[in-house]
Each structure stands twice: as structure tokens, then as C-alpha cells.
Design a protein around this motif. Sequence first.
Motif, PDB file in Angstrom:
ATOM      1  N   ASP A 150      38.101  37.062  73.007  1.00 26.59           N
ATOM      2  CA  ASP A 150      38.900  38.171  72.315  1.00 26.59           C
ATOM      3  C   ASP A 150      39.779  37.573  71.490  1.00 26.59           C
ATOM      4  N   ALA A 151      40.709  36.704  71.682  1.00 28.42           N
ATOM      5  CA  ALA A 151      41.674  35.895  70.939  1.00 28.42           C
ATOM      6  C   ALA A 151      41.234  35.453  69.455  1.00 28.42           C
ATOM      7  N   VAL A 152      39.864  34.711  69.570  1.00 27.68           N
ATOM      8  CA  VAL A 152      39.498  34.282  68.351  1.00 27.68           C
ATOM      9  C   VAL A 152      39.096  35.476  67.393  1.00 27.68           C
ATOM     10  N   LEU A 153      38.154  36.426  68.007  1.00 26.33           N
ATOM     11  CA  LEU A 153      37.679  37.435  67.260  1.00 26.33           C
ATOM     12  C   LEU A 153      39.092  38.326  66.821  1.00 26.33           C
ATOM     13  N   SER A 154      39.943  38.565  67.620  1.00 30.03           N
ATOM     14  CA  SER A 154      41.022  39.274  67.087  1.00 30.03           C
ATOM     15  C   SER A 154      41.918  38.607  65.978  1.00 30.03           C
ATOM     16  N   ARG A 155      42.013  37.370  65.837  1.00 24.34           N
ATOM     17  CA  ARG A 155      42.695  36.594  64.747  1.00 24.34           C
ATOM     18  C   ARG A 155      41.819  36.570  63.703  1.00 24.34           C
ATOM     19  N   ILE A 156      40.524  36.530  63.859  1.00 20.93           N
ATOM     20  CA  ILE A 156      39.686  36.761  62.423  1.00 20.93           C
ATOM     21  C   ILE A 156      39.709  38.112  61.838  1.00 20.93           C
ATOM     22  N   ALA A 157      39.649  39.313  62.780  1.00 20.22           N
ATOM     23  CA  ALA A 157      39.917  40.472  62.255  1.00 20.22           C
ATOM     24  C   ALA A 157      41.492  40.609  61.729  1.00 20.22           C
ATOM     25  N   ASP A 158      42.107  40.002  62.237  1.00 23.54           N
ATOM     26  CA  ASP A 158      43.696  40.044  61.591  1.00 23.54           C
ATOM     27  C   ASP A 158      43.770  39.450  60.192  1.00 23.54           C
ATOM     28  N   ILE A 159      42.899  38.418  59.928  1.00 21.40           N
ATOM     29  CA  ILE A 159      42.792  37.993  58.568  1.00 21.40           C
ATOM     30  C   ILE A 159      42.297  38.988  57.693  1.00 21.40           C
ATOM     31  N   PHE A 160      41.103  39.564  57.760  1.00 21.26           N
ATOM     32  CA  PHE A 160      40.480  40.435  57.142  1.00 21.26           C
ATOM     33  C   PHE A 160      41.410  41.872  57.002  1.00 21.26           C
ATOM     34  N   PHE A 161      41.758  42.004  58.133  1.00 18.33           N
ATOM     35  CA  PHE A 161      42.924  43.265  57.895  1.00 18.33           C
ATOM     36  C   PHE A 161      44.073  43.273  57.161  1.00 18.33           C
ATOM     37  N   GLY A 162      44.426  41.920  56.913  1.00 11.88           N
ATOM     38  CA  GLY A 162      45.594  41.592  56.138  1.00 11.88           C
ATOM     39  C   GLY A 162      45.338  41.649  54.639  1.00 11.88           C
ATOM     40  N   LEU A 163      44.053  41.430  54.284  1.00  8.33           N
ATOM     41  CA  LEU A 163      43.659  41.863  52.769  1.00  8.33           C
ATOM     42  C   LEU A 163      43.799  42.935  52.136  1.00  8.33           C
ATOM     43  N   PRO A 164      44.536  43.190  51.109  1.00 11.19           N
ATOM     44  CA  PRO A 164      44.521  44.363  50.349  1.00 11.19           C
ATOM     45  C   PRO A 164      43.186  44.631  49.707  1.00 11.19           C
ATOM     46  N   PHE A 165      42.877  46.235  50.183  1.00 11.63           N
ATOM     47  CA  PHE A 165      41.484  46.503  49.933  1.00 11.63           C
ATOM     48  C   PHE A 165      41.287  46.511  48.504  1.00 11.63           C
ATOM     49  N   VAL A 166      42.201  46.680  47.705  1.00 14.12           N
ATOM     50  CA  VAL A 166      41.781  46.720  46.199  1.00 14.12           C
ATOM     51  C   VAL A 166      41.555  45.492  45.643  1.00 14.12           C
ATOM     52  N   LEU A 167      42.671  44.569  45.987  1.00 15.69           N
ATOM     53  CA  LEU A 167      42.506  43.160  45.709  1.00 15.69           C
ATOM     54  C   LEU A 167      41.437  42.304  46.136  1.00 15.69           C
ATOM     55  N   GLY A 168      41.069  42.493  47.403  1.00 18.63           N
ATOM     56  CA  GLY A 168      39.833  42.103  47.996  1.00 18.63           C
ATOM     57  C   GLY A 168      38.317  42.377  47.247  1.00 18.63           C
ATOM     58  N   SER A 169      38.399  43.686  46.986  1.00 18.49           N
ATOM     59  CA  SER A 169      37.537  44.068  46.096  1.00 18.49           C
ATOM     60  C   SER A 169      37.353  43.742  44.812  1.00 18.49           C
ATOM     61  N   ILE A 170      38.583  43.291  44.259  1.00 22.81           N
ATOM     62  CA  ILE A 170      38.357  42.836  42.641  1.00 22.81           C
ATOM     63  C   ILE A 170      37.808  41.375  42.872  1.00 22.81           C
ATOM     64  N   VAL A 171      38.281  40.710  43.949  1.00 22.42           N
ATOM     65  CA  VAL A 171      37.805  39.240  43.929  1.00 22.42           C
ATOM     66  C   VAL A 171      36.579  39.238  44.230  1.00 22.42           C
ATOM     67  N   ILE A 172      35.790  40.017  44.943  1.00 19.49           N
ATOM     68  CA  ILE A 172      34.683  39.881  45.534  1.00 19.49           C
ATOM     69  C   ILE A 172      33.494  40.395  44.259  1.00 19.49           C
ATOM     70  N   LEU A 173      33.852  41.569  43.769  1.00 25.86           N
ATOM     71  CA  LEU A 173      33.005  42.147  42.684  1.00 25.86           C
ATOM     72  C   LEU A 173      33.342  41.327  41.446  1.00 25.86           C
ATOM     73  N   THR A 174      34.520  40.881  41.148  1.00 30.44           N
ATOM     74  CA  THR A 174      34.432  40.245  39.845  1.00 30.44           C
ATOM     75  C   THR A 174      33.608  38.831  40.199  1.00 30.44           C
ATOM     76  N   THR A 175      33.797  38.191  41.232  1.00 31.98           N
ATOM     77  CA  THR A 175      32.893  36.855  41.364  1.00 31.98           C
ATOM     78  C   THR A 175      31.377  37.062  41.283  1.00 31.98           C
ATOM     79  N   PHE A 176      31.021  37.861  41.834  1.00 32.93           N
ATOM     80  CA  PHE A 176      29.534  38.301  41.944  1.00 32.93           C
ATOM     81  C   PHE A 176      28.847  39.341  41.047  1.00 32.93           C
ATOM     82  N   ASN A 177      29.756  40.143  40.442  1.00 32.76           N
ATOM     83  CA  ASN A 177      29.226  41.252  39.619  1.00 32.76           C
ATOM     84  C   ASN A 177      30.337  41.188  38.207  1.00 32.76           C
ATOM     85  N   GLY A 178      30.821  40.258  37.783  1.00 30.98           N
ATOM     86  CA  GLY A 178      31.451  40.304  36.628  1.00 30.98           C
ATOM     87  C   GLY A 178      30.701  40.591  35.230  1.00 30.98           C
TER      88      GLY A 178
END
Length: 327
Positions: A150-178
Motif C-alpha cells: 500500500d505504501a509503495v503504490l500510494s507513493r507512486i500514485a502521489d507522484i502522478f497525482f502531483g503532475l499538472p494535467f495540462v503540463l503533463g499532457s504537453i510533455v507526453i503529446l509533444t514527445t510522441f505527437n510533435g
Amino acid sequence: MSDPSTASIVSTPPATMPTEAGSGAPTNAGLPENAKKQKPRGLLGDAWRDLRRKPLFWISASFILLFVVMAAFPSLFTSGDAVNGALGRSRVEPSSSAWFGYDVQGRDVYARVIYGARASIVVALLSTILTLTFGGAMGIIAGYRGGWVDAVLSRIADIFFGLPFVLGSIVILTTFNGSGTDNGEWTIMGLVIMSLTVLSWPVVMRLMRSSVLATKEADYIVAARALGAGTGRIILKHLLPNCLAPLLVYGTIMVGSFIGAEATLSFLGIGLKSPVVSWGIMISEAQNYIRVSPFLLFFPSAFLVVAVLSFVMLGEAVREALDPKLR
């Protein structure tokens, strides 16, 4: 007369025998006929019985059914070409020959709005299914196992939860769909689905984890474990059915949220791109012509707003039906 045997003593009495001393009538005597035949309903049965009485449910479900049919069979609604156009009819206003007019490249706006429902609905539905599946599985594992898992999965979720949605989408989509990539229609849609899923699953994981933590110590779970039921049987037969209600509500609302998120990413130029036809792309293309041709923005925006509101209202109706305190 011979004494009754042991087998006759422990055998089940016939249905016509009295169940209480001194009474010869059956237990359901005096009840209405429909009450005798009525079977006890579960949570989903009570929810469906409550939903059928809500006009909000039928209105939102009707619009959602319309959009789903529109996405699956667009040729039933229009015979126009949503991709090709003629520059000679650029920005021609709505008329009897073209209900929604023509866009800058001379393409039929009505046909593009109809065909645009497919990309928006498909992206939202697939993103919701993947998010609920992955996030729900992680939440069940974290909540049921507990401890360091539970501790490991919760900390991994916290990392993704802390990513801003728009910023994370920009990084992912400009990398693979630039701008330098040459992806096909389904590849572009797959990348948008992946970005929405990656950035949204922690919320579902937390929701499922809290439901599992509140349910796993219930009496029926303890009894099943004491009777020797395995982990898989406990999760599939007992935990999952009793933890699905919050996910059903959140998943319904999430579809509407993902439709708006896809339109936002496409408007910013990092989501769906041509040759894909979607409402977000149409809104993005119409932003420079709001003053001179406002109809280019109005029609796709109207369909987008109605679709998002329909899923949100459906989620609200389902939430009220599944929550006994709100009935």
C-alpha cells in the motif's frame, strides 16, 4: 404405530406444513399477490428502480444514446463529406443547403460536427475504461494487501497525482505527437487516450482504495476468509461488487470530463490533429474567425457542451440513486 425414524425428524417439512406452533396458515398468508411473488432487490436493483422515476436520468440518457449512435453510424445523420471541401464556398453562412454553413476550407460544418462526435466519444470512453480498470486494480491491491504494498503504490500514485494535467499532457503529446511526426488517425487517438489515462488513474486508485479499506473488515469478508476462501474469490465475489458503486458514479462523470479534456488539448494544438475530425479541432480552427463567422464556433461548441452536461447529469442521477442517504 412405529416411532418416527431419525431421517424423518431432520427432513425438511413440506411447504404446506405450519411454520409456527398452533398456526395452520402459510407465512405469506394475507399478503397481496404481487408481494408474494416479489423478490428482494440488491443495491443495483434499488438504484435502477429509483433511476426510472427521475426525468433527469431519461433526458441525459437520451442525449447520450443520440451521441453514441451518431459516433457509431454518422452516415445515418449526414451524407456530406467531412474531410474534403471547396474553397469557393469558404465561410458561407448557414442556409437550407448547408444547415451549419461551411468552414474556412469550404467543408460542410454539419458533416464535420456529426463525424466529430466519433473521435470525441471514442477517446472519452476508452480513456475512462482504461483509467477505471488500471486505477481500480491498483486501488484493490493497495487497499487489500496493505503494508508496504500500500505504501509503495500510494507513493507512486502521489507522484502522478502531483503532475499538472495540462503540463503533463504537453510533455507526453509533444514527445510522441510533435510537429515532425507523421502519425495516423488511430495512432493520434491512442496517444491522447494514453496521456489521459496516465494522468488520471491516481484519482480512481485513491477512490477504490478507500472503498476497499472500508469494506475488507466487514463481517461477510471475515466469514468468507474464515471459511477458507482464497484472495481471488474474496476480491471478485465480495469486495469488487460492493466497491463498484463509487466507480460507476465517478466513471460516468469522467466520460464528460474527458470529452472536455480532449477538446481542450485539441484547442491548444497538442491533442487530436488532422486528419482526425473532432469538436476540439473545429473549435481551434474557428478561434480566428469568431467576429466575422461566429457560426463556425457556435455549432461544435454547442454539441460539446450538451455532451459534457449529459454525462455529468447522468453521473449525478446515478450518484443519487446509489446513495441511500440521498433518496
